[in-house]
Design a protein around this motif. Structure first.
Motif: not given
Length: 324
Positions: A225-237
């Protein structure tokens, strides 16, 4: 006669186990780090040791046993007496990469150890130089395909978790990334900042500050899931690429044969240390994903190791990776 003697020995061992569990630990516990002082594993061990000492009622002493990329210290624990007084805190390579990338290894991660529990995961991220205009993973993959000869992607070295992530990324997305191994993370990131290489795969903890400072940009993260530190960065999933999780996984292991009650005492001390405010917040500020208490078990960490072995076995085959 042999059968009767073996039965008596086994029975004596079973009778001794409750007594051992009640008195454990009766002396300091050695927490072996198979690397020199200063790295992430060593930092984590020294952060957790004081709280584990308090929980166990005995000092937990960090013991750096470096050599052969982590093999020396890992083997030392595999051969240690299985009484819980010598345990290992380890990253991914010794237990999940080396067993599938090396022909000979002096231990087997599944046969020679009893998992205590997973400490945390730090996701691998895809980081790009400032002049890369792609804003999504889909755009980035398209740009890599359009780059003659492929787009160079740096990592800390051949056979690292980041290198194997590149192999899986290419296979899962059709991207055209060409691995460029460096002698460690620092030189790769320096070249990324200088614009000498367009892409670096690395741990989130190493990349966070560069992203915050604007010296480079994290484009994708290989976490569930997306990191709470970088909510704007999408995951590879989210982009439909490779495995849902690719990370540096830290955990604690005891020698095979360590009695279950002793393992549980160690696991409970580890959980207490990870629940302690200062240690927990420090790790999470570096991007660590600490498992919930229900997942902080011996069985769960054993399952994680088996899953990672299969993931990295495929990556090693894709890249034809062989380590000496």
């Amino acid at each position: 006669m042999i059968t009767r003697r073996s039965t008596l020995i086994a029975g004596a061992a079973l009778l001794a186990t409750p007594a051992l569990a009640q008195t454990f630990p009766d002396r300091p516990v050695r927490l072996v780090v198979a690397y020199p002082p200063g790295g992430n594993v060593d930092f984590s061990a020294r952060l957790l040791a004081p709280a584990m000492s308090h929980a166990l009622g005995q000092q937990v002493v960090v013991d750096n046993r470096a050599g052969a990329g982590g093999i020396v210290g890992t083997e030392a624990v595999a051969r240690a007496r299985p009484d819980g007084h010598t345990i290992l805190i380890t990253g991914t390579a010794p237990v999940s990469i080396f067993p599938v990338a090396m022909e000979r290894l002096p231990y087997d991660p599944l046969r020679d150890f009893t998992p205590i529990g997973m400490t945390y995961r730090v996701p691998i991220v895809l980081m790009v130089a400032k002049d890369i205009t792609a804003r999504t993973l889909v755009e980035f993959v398209a740009r890599s395909k359009a780059t003659p000869g492929g787009m160079s992607a740096g990592t800390a070295g051949i056979g690292s978790g980041a290198h194997l992530a590149i192999e899986l990324f290419n296979a899962g997305s059709g991207a055209n990334l060409v691995h460029v191994p460096y002698r460690g993370t620092g030189p790769a990131l320096n070249d990324l900042i200088a614009g000498n290489i367009p892409v670096v795969f690395d741990q989130l903890s190493s990349a966070l500050q560069l992203h915050a400072d604007g010296r480079a940009r994290i484009l994708g993260i290989a976490s569930a899931a997306r990191s709470r530190l970088l909510p704007e960065v999408e995951t590879l999933r989210e982009a439909g690429i490779v495995q849902p999780e690719l990370s540096t996984t830290l955990g604690m292991l005891a020698p095979a044969g360590t009695p279950a009650p002793v393992v549980e005492k160690l696991r409970s001390a580890m959980e207490a240390a990870l629940s302690e405010g200062m240690a927990r917040e420090r790790l999470m500020s570096l991007g660590a994903e600490i498992p919930a208490p229900a997942q902080m078990t011996s069985a769960h960490y054993g399952a994680v190791i088996r899953e990672e072995l299969e993931i990295y076995r495929r990556a090693v085959q894709l890249g034809n990776v062989k380590l000496d």
